[in-house]
Design a protein around this motif. Structure first.
Motif, PDB file in Angstrom:
ATOM      1  N   TRP A   1      11.577 -11.066  74.123  1.00 38.14           N
ATOM      2  CA  TRP A   1      11.923  -9.326  73.131  1.00 38.14           C
ATOM      3  C   TRP A   1      13.253  -9.340  74.024  1.00 38.14           C
TER       4      TRP A   1
ATOM      5  N   ARG B   1      18.302 -12.131  64.526  1.00 38.96           N
ATOM      6  CA  ARG B   1      18.008 -11.790  65.926  1.00 38.96           C
ATOM      7  C   ARG B   1      19.100 -10.949  66.910  1.00 38.96           C
TER       8      ARG B   1
ATOM      9  N   VAL C   1      14.610  -9.324  63.559  1.00 33.13           N
ATOM     10  CA  VAL C   1      14.616  -9.173  64.840  1.00 33.13           C
ATOM     11  C   VAL C   1      15.951  -7.809  65.356  1.00 33.13           C
TER      12      VAL C   1
ATOM     13  N   VAL D   1      11.562  -6.644  62.545  1.00 36.69           N
ATOM     14  CA  VAL D   1      10.461  -6.175  63.820  1.00 36.69           C
ATOM     15  C   VAL D   1      11.857  -5.908  64.993  1.00 36.69           C
TER      16      VAL D   1
ATOM     17  N   TRP E   1       7.384  -7.576  67.741  1.00 30.46           N
ATOM     18  CA  TRP E   1       8.073  -8.817  68.127  1.00 30.46           C
ATOM     19  C   TRP E   1       6.585 -10.054  68.162  1.00 30.46           C
TER      20      TRP E   1
END
Length: 198
Positions: free
Chosen positions: A99, A135, A152, A171, A177
């Motif tokens: 994360w 991401r 993400v 996400v 996640w």
């Protein structure tokens, strides 16, 4: 016969035989007197008792157990809890690593996408084959993605002509996640096992 004599379990006939032998054999006579002394010593100490708090005093004087030994004993007594704790620690560490893996923009490499600042763009007229994951950035779809789209820590925008044939997921929280990672692993495992069956 000496032991039978000292235990008072000897017959009169054997007692006479033992006494006769002891008068003629100096080694047996010495041994017999040592046995008598030992029996007398044991009988004289039979009334001695340890103090009432003897056990507590001995236990108090023993060195303290090291923490490591106590922990090892706990792990040996509770192996399932220990395994669950280790699993939880490893999963938490993995989750936090993934994360917080950096704030850099990353995305599934494809020749059909263009990067504009912090936004990944699927231009109009372009088709991305397979899943697209972005991401730490935004995604703008003006063309087509033939697969799933996952964003993400960012946002996903669709232009009027853009299209996605699979699922679209955004996400933006650690537990989302984690759930996304578990679902992705399950899909990969499912495709792996179906390939093994063939």
């Amino acid at each position: 016969m000496m032991h039978d004599y000292l235990d008072e379990e000897i017959s009169q006939e054997h007692e006479k035989e033992l006494k006769t032998h002891l008068q003629s054999c100096e080694a047996c006579k010495t041994h017999f007197h040592e046995l008598k002394k030992t029996v007398a010593l044991v009988q004289s100490t039979s009334h001695i008792q340890a103090p009432d708090n003897f056990t507590q005093n001995v236990m108090a004087k023993l060195p303290k157990e090291k923490k490591k030994a106590g922990m090892n004993r706990w792990f040996n007594r509770h192996p399932l809890l220990a395994a669950a704790a280790v699993f939880f620690i490893l999963m938490s560490g993995s989750l936090m690593t993934n994360w917080n893996g950096g704030d850099e923009l990353s995305f599934t490499q494809s020749d059909q996408v263009v990067v504009e600042g912090n936004t990944v763009v699927v231009p109009e007229g372009e088709t991305v084959q397979g899943d697209l994951i972005v991401r730490n950035g935004d995604l703008r779809i003006e063309g087509t993605v033939e697969g799933n789209v996952t964003v993400v820590n960012g946002q996903q925008f669709m232009a009027g002509a853009g299209g996605v044939t699979g699922e679209i997921e955004e996400v933006d929280q650690a537990f989302e996640w984690l759930w996304y990672s578990i679902k992705s692993a399950a899909k990969e495992l499912g495709s792996f096992t179906s390939n093994d069956d063939e």
